[in-house]
Design a protein around this motif. Sequence first.
Motif, PDB file in Angstrom:
ATOM      1  N   ARG A 272       2.704   0.526   8.434  1.00 28.66           N
ATOM      2  CA  ARG A 272       2.416   1.826   7.807  1.00 28.66           C
ATOM      3  C   ARG A 272       3.684   2.442   7.220  1.00 28.66           C
ATOM      4  NH1 ARG A 272      -0.372   2.506  12.549  1.00 28.66           N
ATOM      5  NH2 ARG A 272       1.051   4.134  13.272  1.00 28.66           N
TER       6      ARG A 272
ATOM      7  N   LYS B 112      -4.529   6.225   3.569  1.00 26.39           N
ATOM      8  CA  LYS B 112      -5.330   7.392   3.946  1.00 26.39           C
ATOM      9  C   LYS B 112      -4.441   8.549   4.384  1.00 26.39           C
ATOM     10  CE  LYS B 112      -9.672   6.163   3.381  1.00 26.39           C
ATOM     11  NZ  LYS B 112     -10.552   6.922   2.455  1.00 26.39           N
ATOM     12  N   GLU B 113      -3.402   8.241   5.176  1.00 20.47           N
ATOM     13  CA  GLU B 113      -2.525   9.287   5.697  1.00 20.47           C
ATOM     14  C   GLU B 113      -1.729   9.961   4.577  1.00 20.47           C
ATOM     15  OE1 GLU B 113      -0.187   7.387   8.686  1.00 20.47           O
ATOM     16  OE2 GLU B 113      -1.858   7.162  10.085  1.00 20.47           O
TER      17      GLU B 113
ATOM     18  N   HIS C 188      -3.639  -1.441   8.899  1.00 20.13           N
ATOM     19  CA  HIS C 188      -2.578  -0.432   8.871  1.00 20.13           C
ATOM     20  C   HIS C 188      -2.132  -0.092   7.446  1.00 20.13           C
ATOM     21  CE1 HIS C 188      -2.217  -0.050  13.179  1.00 20.13           C
ATOM     22  NE2 HIS C 188      -2.345  -1.370  13.270  1.00 20.13           N
TER      23      HIS C 188
ATOM     24  N   GLN D   9      -4.698   2.388   6.498  1.00 21.35           N
ATOM     25  CA  GLN D   9      -4.453   3.651   7.189  1.00 21.35           C
ATOM     26  C   GLN D   9      -3.296   4.417   6.539  1.00 21.35           C
ATOM     27  OE1 GLN D   9      -6.294   4.974   9.463  1.00 21.35           O
ATOM     28  NE2 GLN D   9      -4.986   6.779   9.810  1.00 21.35           N
TER      29      GLN D   9
END
Length: 448
Positions: free
Chosen positions: A88, A127-128, A121, A124
């Motif tokens: 990430r 998205k974050e 990840h 993710q």
Amino acid sequence: MTSTNPLDWKNHQVDHLFLLVGENPLPNYVAARLLIEPKTSIVYLVQTTATAGKDKPAGLLEKELKKHNITTKPISLGDAESDGDKIRAKIKETIQPKGKPPLQGRIGLNYTGGTKAMAVHAYQAFKELQLTDPVFSYLDSRKLAMHIDGKDEPIPVDLALSPAPKLETILGLHNLSWKTEPIHQSQLPDIAEEFSKLHLKPDLAIIWRKWCDSGFKDLKDSKGYWLKDTQFPQPPSLKLSITTPKKETVTVPDEIKTIFREQLGWASTAELSLKIAKEKGKFATFGDVCQWLDGGWLEDYVLSQIEKVKIVKPEYHLHSSVRSINIKDNDPKKNWRIQFEFDVAFLRGYQLFAISCTTSPNYKDCKQKLFEAQLRAKQLGGDEARIALVCCCDPHPKEPNKKASENLKKELDFMIEDSKIEVFDSQDLEPTKFADKLNKWIFRNAGK
């Protein structure tokens, strides 16, 4: 709305595309060519120690994409292919680097390749970051379609690449190349067809196999390679009646002598002139002639039937059909030898169809050929690859009344979907039916 119009891809193309590099770079190659605008966009190759390097998937992918004016940049995870925090962090740092402006334009992630941890990840991380209008995509190898998140229907990709990749491209993505140029056209299709008819008669096939096994034994060196032309007996010819090591006399059946006489124009009933056969079939060497007689005729026959399917079914867009594909060992110290081979192969779009051929009647030999073909085809063409075995196999010893092809297919059903493989045995080789059977096999697997 589903469409095969390449222009529709523009709706999903991005300025920055993130790809997760795994063992097989082919899905990444397809995604990169469809989901960006060459010359102006950038592809980020998220790679690990195992996939980084000029001879590894990431480097080979970069090399092939460069041919289409696609710019790539590496994102190295080192050995952290399962470290969610690092994955990430690396993605975020690339999109929004500290102290520098963030990436401008539309950003996308294709999560087909890499490890499962990389896919989860990386997704993710996107998205974050709460990016504006990101494009998430996944290449479905089973349906040959690209899923775009948020869209109702996947988009077919089987024929979307223009120009379509060649067989050399598929090999190049795996750091492979052929040792010798494969054969692009069937050489003696008429004789090959006559041979296929004769192999509908098991008794004739057995005699021919005995003659080949004994007649060619002294024409190979200690490593199993055919002798050079200058090492062949002079004049270069094959006796049509020979004595085996077991003192058995084996004579080429009259039906095959007739083929030689009528198709090659060779009048002798005692021997076959290799010189005439070499000239007639435009073979490079006498060894090539012997190889053709020793079973290569089946490859030639299959290739000629593929050529027929290409003519009657232009809508399939079959291309790059070849036979005798000898892949050289990519170890520089061993590149004199053949690492593995495909007997016949062709492409539909980027989808590989690989066909293994054998005239052996032995059930175990045929089973081994089918296993090898499946492993090699999947290695090169990924889950999209389709495999067939064309053989002259006898039925399974314990089920003599059942077609050999049915048992051979069952041998692999624990490891591969039934629809991905096909087995054609000697009873399927009938010339009036074989092209149609190949056609149906291709139709069943065309984007299904």
